[in-house]
Design an enzyme around this catalytic site. Structure first.
Site, PDB file in Angstrom:
ATOM      1  N   ALA A  28      -0.500   1.251  -1.761  1.00 60.24           N
ATOM      2  CA  ALA A  28       0.273   0.173  -0.717  1.00 60.24           C
ATOM      3  C   ALA A  28       0.093   0.904   0.483  1.00 60.24           C
ATOM      4  O   ALA A  28      -0.402   1.876   0.905  1.00 60.24           O
ATOM      5  CB  ALA A  28       1.622   0.225  -1.231  1.00 60.24           C
TER       6      ALA A  28
ATOM      7  N   GLU B 138       1.898   8.729  -5.434  1.00 54.73           N
ATOM      8  CA  GLU B 138       3.264   8.392  -4.624  1.00 54.73           C
ATOM      9  C   GLU B 138       4.056   9.630  -4.565  1.00 54.73           C
ATOM     10  O   GLU B 138       4.824   9.744  -3.347  1.00 54.73           O
ATOM     11  CB  GLU B 138       4.060   7.393  -5.441  1.00 54.73           C
ATOM     12  CG  GLU B 138       3.521   6.083  -5.252  1.00 54.73           C
ATOM     13  CD  GLU B 138       2.458   5.779  -6.377  1.00 54.73           C
ATOM     14  OE1 GLU B 138       1.909   6.763  -6.879  1.00 54.73           O
ATOM     15  OE2 GLU B 138       2.127   4.516  -6.665  1.00 54.73           O
TER      16      GLU B 138
ATOM     17  N   GLY C 143      -0.453   1.860  -5.669  1.00 51.09           N
ATOM     18  CA  GLY C 143      -0.678   0.412  -5.836  1.00 51.09           C
ATOM     19  C   GLY C 143      -1.907  -0.217  -6.091  1.00 51.09           C
ATOM     20  O   GLY C 143      -1.898  -1.107  -7.020  1.00 51.09           O
TER      21      GLY C 143
ATOM     22  N   GLU D 190      -2.253   0.609  -9.769  1.00 49.26           N
ATOM     23  CA  GLU D 190      -1.365  -0.313 -10.289  1.00 49.26           C
ATOM     24  C   GLU D 190      -1.942  -1.668 -10.696  1.00 49.26           C
ATOM     25  O   GLU D 190      -1.719  -2.472 -11.449  1.00 49.26           O
ATOM     26  CB  GLU D 190       0.147  -0.389  -9.743  1.00 49.26           C
ATOM     27  CG  GLU D 190       0.810   1.289  -9.927  1.00 49.26           C
ATOM     28  CD  GLU D 190       2.082   1.198  -9.086  1.00 49.26           C
ATOM     29  OE1 GLU D 190       2.062   1.031  -7.822  1.00 49.26           O
ATOM     30  OE2 GLU D 190       2.912   1.956  -9.593  1.00 49.26           O
TER      31      GLU D 190
HETATM   32  N1  CO8 Z   1      -2.154   3.111   3.481  1.00 56.57           N
HETATM   33  C1  CO8 Z   1      -2.293   2.485   4.951  1.00 56.57           C
HETATM   34  N2  CO8 Z   1      -3.791   3.182   5.555  1.00 56.57           N
HETATM   35  C2  CO8 Z   1      -4.223   3.833   4.619  1.00 56.57           C
HETATM   36  C3  CO8 Z   1      -4.101   4.047   3.182  1.00 56.57           C
HETATM   37  C4  CO8 Z   1      -2.904   3.768   2.777  1.00 56.57           C
HETATM   38  N3  CO8 Z   1      -2.450   3.892   1.285  1.00 56.57           N
HETATM   39  N4  CO8 Z   1      -5.254   4.842   2.625  1.00 56.57           N
HETATM   40  C5  CO8 Z   1      -5.872   4.881   3.585  1.00 56.57           C
HETATM   41  N5  CO8 Z   1      -5.758   4.403   4.684  1.00 56.57           N
HETATM   42  C6  CO8 Z   1      -6.315   4.126   6.185  1.00 56.57           C
HETATM   43  C7  CO8 Z   1      -6.460   5.685   6.696  1.00 56.57           C
HETATM   44  O1  CO8 Z   1      -5.243   5.869   7.404  1.00 56.57           O
HETATM   45  C8  CO8 Z   1      -7.546   5.564   7.622  1.00 56.57           C
HETATM   46  O2  CO8 Z   1      -7.190   4.922   8.580  1.00 56.57           O
HETATM   47  P1  CO8 Z   1      -7.423   5.407  10.380  1.00 56.57           P
HETATM   48  O3  CO8 Z   1      -8.788   5.527  10.346  1.00 56.57           O
HETATM   49  O4  CO8 Z   1      -6.752   4.129  11.130  1.00 56.57           O
HETATM   50  O5  CO8 Z   1      -6.739   6.634  10.420  1.00 56.57           O
HETATM   51  C9  CO8 Z   1      -8.622   4.767   6.963  1.00 56.57           C
HETATM   52  O6  CO8 Z   1      -7.909   4.359   5.828  1.00 56.57           O
HETATM   53  C10 CO8 Z   1      -9.460   5.759   6.242  1.00 56.57           C
HETATM   54  O7  CO8 Z   1      -8.771   6.760   5.551  1.00 56.57           O
HETATM   55  P2  CO8 Z   1      -9.168   8.277   5.510  1.00 56.57           P
HETATM   56  O8  CO8 Z   1      -9.610   8.570   6.823  1.00 56.57           O
HETATM   57  O9  CO8 Z   1      -7.775   8.771   5.123  1.00 56.57           O
HETATM   58  O10 CO8 Z   1     -10.304   8.379   4.767  1.00 56.57           O
HETATM   59  P3  CO8 Z   1     -10.512   9.575   3.662  1.00 56.57           P
HETATM   60  O11 CO8 Z   1     -11.753   9.288   3.108  1.00 56.57           O
HETATM   61  O12 CO8 Z   1     -10.376  11.022   4.459  1.00 56.57           O
HETATM   62  O13 CO8 Z   1      -9.608   9.717   2.483  1.00 56.57           O
HETATM   63  C11 CO8 Z   1      -8.042   9.004   0.851  1.00 56.57           C
HETATM   64  C12 CO8 Z   1      -9.416   8.853   1.559  1.00 56.57           C
HETATM   65  C13 CO8 Z   1      -8.057  10.490   0.231  1.00 56.57           C
HETATM   66  C14 CO8 Z   1      -7.837   7.908  -0.209  1.00 56.57           C
HETATM   67  C15 CO8 Z   1      -6.844   8.863   1.824  1.00 56.57           C
HETATM   68  O14 CO8 Z   1      -7.027   7.806   2.592  1.00 56.57           O
HETATM   69  C16 CO8 Z   1      -5.442   8.876   1.374  1.00 56.57           C
HETATM   70  O15 CO8 Z   1      -4.964   9.673   0.868  1.00 56.57           O
HETATM   71  N6  CO8 Z   1      -4.995   7.606   1.412  1.00 56.57           N
HETATM   72  C17 CO8 Z   1      -3.382   7.448   0.804  1.00 56.57           C
HETATM   73  C18 CO8 Z   1      -3.637   7.440  -0.611  1.00 56.57           C
HETATM   74  C19 CO8 Z   1      -1.973   7.239  -1.058  1.00 56.57           C
HETATM   75  O16 CO8 Z   1      -0.937   7.885  -1.040  1.00 56.57           O
HETATM   76  N7  CO8 Z   1      -1.864   6.018  -1.998  1.00 56.57           N
HETATM   77  C20 CO8 Z   1      -0.403   5.834  -2.287  1.00 56.57           C
HETATM   78  C21 CO8 Z   1       0.151   4.844  -1.323  1.00 56.57           C
HETATM   79  S1  CO8 Z   1       1.976   4.676  -2.031  1.00 56.57           S
HETATM   80  C22 CO8 Z   1       1.658   3.151  -2.958  1.00 56.57           C
HETATM   81  O17 CO8 Z   1       0.653   2.686  -3.418  1.00 56.57           O
HETATM   82  C23 CO8 Z   1       3.203   2.703  -3.441  1.00 56.57           C
HETATM   83  C24 CO8 Z   1       2.771   1.583  -4.428  1.00 56.57           C
HETATM   84  C25 CO8 Z   1       3.998   0.996  -4.759  1.00 56.57           C
HETATM   85  C26 CO8 Z   1       4.134  -0.603  -4.108  1.00 56.57           C
HETATM   86  C27 CO8 Z   1       4.995  -1.330  -4.979  1.00 56.57           C
HETATM   87  C28 CO8 Z   1       6.413  -1.435  -4.443  1.00 56.57           C
HETATM   88  C29 CO8 Z   1       7.247  -2.098  -5.426  1.00 56.57           C
END
Ligand code: CO8
Length: 258
Positions: free
Chosen positions: A65, A132, A109, A112
């Site tokens: 998400a 998460e 998400g 999921e």
């Molecule tokens: N949300 C928003 N932006 C994101 C997300 C995300 N989940 N993942 C990546 N991005 C963005 C980064 O911020 C970045 O943007 P910017 O260049 O503007 O800073 C761009 O995508 C590229 O990402 P990275 O530079 O971080 O790329 P890397 O290759 O270095 O890393 C990763 C890749 C490991 C995937 C890293 O991006 C990461 O850890 N992302 C987050 C993963 C995460 O924590 N996911 C869980 C999110 S919470 C969730 O999903 C809850 C679900 C429940 C929802 C339903 C509710 C009922």
């Protein structure tokens, strides 16, 4: 229909839906979830479509998400909005076969969402995770529920408590995905699988999907009873007559979804 966050292509009874926010690794924001629910519902209702494939980009199916959109929300915001609940229900209610083709990150998400599909074909680059806990939240669209049913308690606890990623080989061993293919062939191979499904009767495929899904919702004896009712019901279809006639006449069946 044109979407901001999706690319939808329809060919030969199959709808291919691509998540298209590559700049954010396909993070699921409100717009994307609304459009996705809309696109899947439309494909589900389209008589010309017998199978739906959902994919992302090479680097990510979806990295979860959208954290940037969620960060400032309060309990009352997410509680009253019931964040993504209507969209997730609409996707999970899809009655036609829905395949996830996963390359790269498939997290939170995103994982999921892949698990809301009927089965997952993964590229050898795929990485699955429920991270998460690192953000101070619990999975909210099935990461503690569908994942536990798919891979069992030990691995689901491990994934949700440590937030670690699982590669494609481990995901296949654990039963989270059905097949692994080389990354460059992911969409082509998944479309071939969808094509195989689309050769069948959509009506029968829907009965199959409903029956297998029942296994997750009920007891074994009730599930067996349900399956038998679906088996009996199939005999009311023209496609059962056609399928069995084609077998006896040693030709390919021509199903009409009736
Ligand atoms: N949300 C928003 N932006 C994101 C997300 C995300 N989940 N993942 C990546 N991005 C963005 C980064 O911020 C970045 O943007 P910017 O260049 O503007 O800073 C761009 O995508 C590229 O990402 P990275 O530079 O971080 O790329 P890397 O290759 O270095 O890393 C990763 C890749 C490991 C995937 C890293 O991006 C990461 O850890 N992302 C987050 C993963 C995460 O924590 N996911 C869980 C999110 S919470 C969730 O999903 C809850 C679900 C429940 C929802 C339903 C509710 C009922």
């Amino acid at each position: 229909m044109a979407y901001d966050t999706l690319i939808v292509e329809i060919e030969d009874y199959t709808a291919l839906i691509r998540l298209n926010r590559p700049e954010a690794l396909n993070a699921l924001n409100a717009r994307l979830m609304q459009e996705l629910a809309q696109a899947i519902t439309a494909a589900d209702r389209n008589d010309k479509i017998r199978c739906i494939v959902l994919t992302g980009t090479e680097k990510a199916f979806a990295a979860g998400a959208d954290v940037k959109e969620m960060a400032e929300k309060t309990f009352t915001d997410v509680y009253f909005d019931d964040l993504f609940a209507a969209e997730a229900d609409a996707i999970a209610r899809c009655r036609k076969p829905l395949i996830a083709a996963v390359s790269g990150y498939c997290l939170g998400g995103g994982c999921e969402l892949a698990m809301m599909c009927d089965f997952i074909i993964a590229a050898d680059t795929a990485k699955f995770g429920q991270p998460e806990i690192n953000l101070g939240i619990v999975a909210g669209m099935g990461g503690t529920q569908r994942l536990t049913r798919a891979i069992g308690k030990a691995k689901a606890m491990d994934m949700n408590l440590t937030g670690r990623f699982m590669d494609a080989a481990e995901a296949e061993r654990a039963g989270l995905i059905s097949r692994i293919v080389p990354a460059k062939d992911l969409v082509t191979e998944t479309l071939k699988i969808a094509g195989k499904i689309a050769e069948k009767s959509a009506l029968t495929a829907m009965l199959v999907k409903e029956s297998v899904n029942r296994a997750f919702e009920t007891t074994l004896s009730e599930g067996i009873r349900f399956e038998r009712r679906m088996f009996n019901a199939a005999f009311a279809s023209e496609d059962q007559k056609e399928g069995m006639a084609a077998f006896m006449e040693k030709r390919q069946p021509q199903f009409r979804d009736r």
